[in-house]
Write a protein that holds these residues in place. Structure first.
Motif, short mmCIF file in Angstrom:
data_model
loop_
_atom_site.label_atom_id
_atom_site.label_comp_id
_atom_site.label_asym_id
_atom_site.label_seq_id
_atom_site.Cartn_x
_atom_site.Cartn_y
_atom_site.Cartn_z
N ARG A 197 -4.65 10.49 -1.02
CA ARG A 197 -4.55 9.18 -1.83
C ARG A 197 -4.09 7.93 -1.40
O ARG A 197 -3.08 8.09 -0.88
CB ARG A 197 -3.99 9.49 -3.30
N VAL A 198 -4.84 6.84 -1.55
CA VAL A 198 -4.40 5.70 -0.78
C VAL A 198 -4.58 4.56 -2.14
O VAL A 198 -5.38 4.65 -2.81
CB VAL A 198 -5.13 5.08 0.21
N PHE A 199 -3.43 3.62 -2.39
CA PHE A 199 -3.26 2.68 -3.35
C PHE A 199 -2.92 1.62 -2.69
O PHE A 199 -2.10 1.38 -1.91
CB PHE A 199 -2.43 3.08 -4.60
N ARG A 212 -6.26 -0.97 -6.24
CA ARG A 212 -7.29 -0.13 -6.17
C ARG A 212 -6.79 1.34 -5.51
O ARG A 212 -5.91 1.23 -4.63
CB ARG A 212 -8.22 -0.80 -5.62
N SER A 213 -7.56 2.44 -5.84
CA SER A 213 -7.16 3.49 -5.27
C SER A 213 -8.45 4.10 -4.74
O SER A 213 -9.62 4.08 -5.42
CB SER A 213 -6.39 4.50 -6.09
N ARG A 221 -14.80 9.32 1.83
CA ARG A 221 -14.15 8.56 0.74
C ARG A 221 -14.60 8.71 -0.64
O ARG A 221 -16.01 8.50 -0.57
CB ARG A 221 -14.15 7.35 1.10
N SER A 222 -13.70 8.81 -1.73
CA SER A 222 -14.18 8.60 -2.89
C SER A 222 -14.87 7.47 -3.26
O SER A 222 -14.44 6.34 -2.45
CB SER A 222 -13.11 9.25 -3.84
N ALA A 223 -15.02 7.23 -4.49
CA ALA A 223 -15.21 5.89 -5.31
C ALA A 223 -13.94 5.36 -5.26
O ALA A 223 -13.10 5.79 -5.63
CB ALA A 223 -16.02 6.14 -6.43
N LEU A 224 -14.08 3.87 -5.23
CA LEU A 224 -12.89 2.93 -5.47
C LEU A 224 -12.78 2.99 -6.87
O LEU A 224 -13.49 2.91 -7.89
CB LEU A 224 -13.05 1.67 -5.08
N ALA A 242 0.82 -1.18 -0.16
CA ALA A 242 -0.08 0.08 -0.09
C ALA A 242 0.88 1.43 0.19
O ALA A 242 2.16 1.43 0.56
CB ALA A 242 -0.99 -0.01 1.27
N ARG A 243 0.31 2.18 -0.88
CA ARG A 243 0.88 3.73 -0.73
C ARG A 243 -0.06 4.92 -0.25
O ARG A 243 -1.08 4.81 -1.17
CB ARG A 243 1.59 3.77 -2.08
#
Length: 181
Positions: free
Chosen positions: A154-156, A142-143, A104-107, A68-69
């Protein structure tokens, strides 16, 4: 890509909680946390400037399952995302999902092929952590973007193919039948 992996890409809620439900011991192995260059898709979402980048591997019962990033503008570390700077080996999911002020935004599903800058990073880190190459030609992940008081993070999350096998054989079925292989 398997249907089971696509389910993980689309699964709502906290990945941390879902992974914790798979085993006895959940662990965050922090690879790095520093100001670093952004990937092209991160720049599109977060803009230019200095950004804190945190890269980790999430493990269940000692088995690495997710790379994860997370990326946040450095200026937000004095404000809405100040807790990010001191996370260490604590999971980001707790910070994000335990705060009702975080939206949270959409995946967005991703498939990084060889040649994508993130693909090489995942492969190098996976080799460092596991001693083995990333076990697939494509990095499936996914992000999403989290917002707190207007500040973006932002998460990936990249799912190792072993996740599906691990989830299917786990004794703890708390992850729910829709997330089993």
């Amino acid at each position: 890509m398997s249907l089971a992996l696509r389910r993980w890409q689309r699964a709502p809620g906290s990945l941390t909680a879902r992974l914790k439900a798979l085993g006895e011991r959940f662990e965050v192995r922090t690879l790095r946390q520093r100001v670093a260059p952004l990937l092209p898709e991160e720049r599109c979402v977060l803009g230019a400037g200095r950004h804190l980048v945190r890269e980790v591997v999430l493990c269940v019962d000692g088995v690495p399952l997710v790379w994860a990033r997370s990326v946040a503008p450095a200026r937000t570390l004095r404000g809405p995302w100040r807790a990010l700077a001191g996370l260490g080996t604590r999971p980001l999911g707790q910070l994000l999902f335990d705060d009702a002020r975080v939206a949270r935004s959409a995946l967005v599903p991703h498939h990084w092929h060889r040649g994508h800058p993130g693909h090489g990073r995942v492969r190098r880190d996976w080799l460092t952590v596991t001693g083995a190459d990333w076990p697939a030609a494509v990095v499936a992940g996914r992000s999403s973007v989290f917002k707190r008081r207007g500040a973006k993070l932002r998460v990936f999350e990249a799912f190792a193919p072993e996740l599906i096998e691990f989830a299917s054989r786990t004794k703890n079925q708390a992850a729910g039948p829709e997330f089993r292989a």
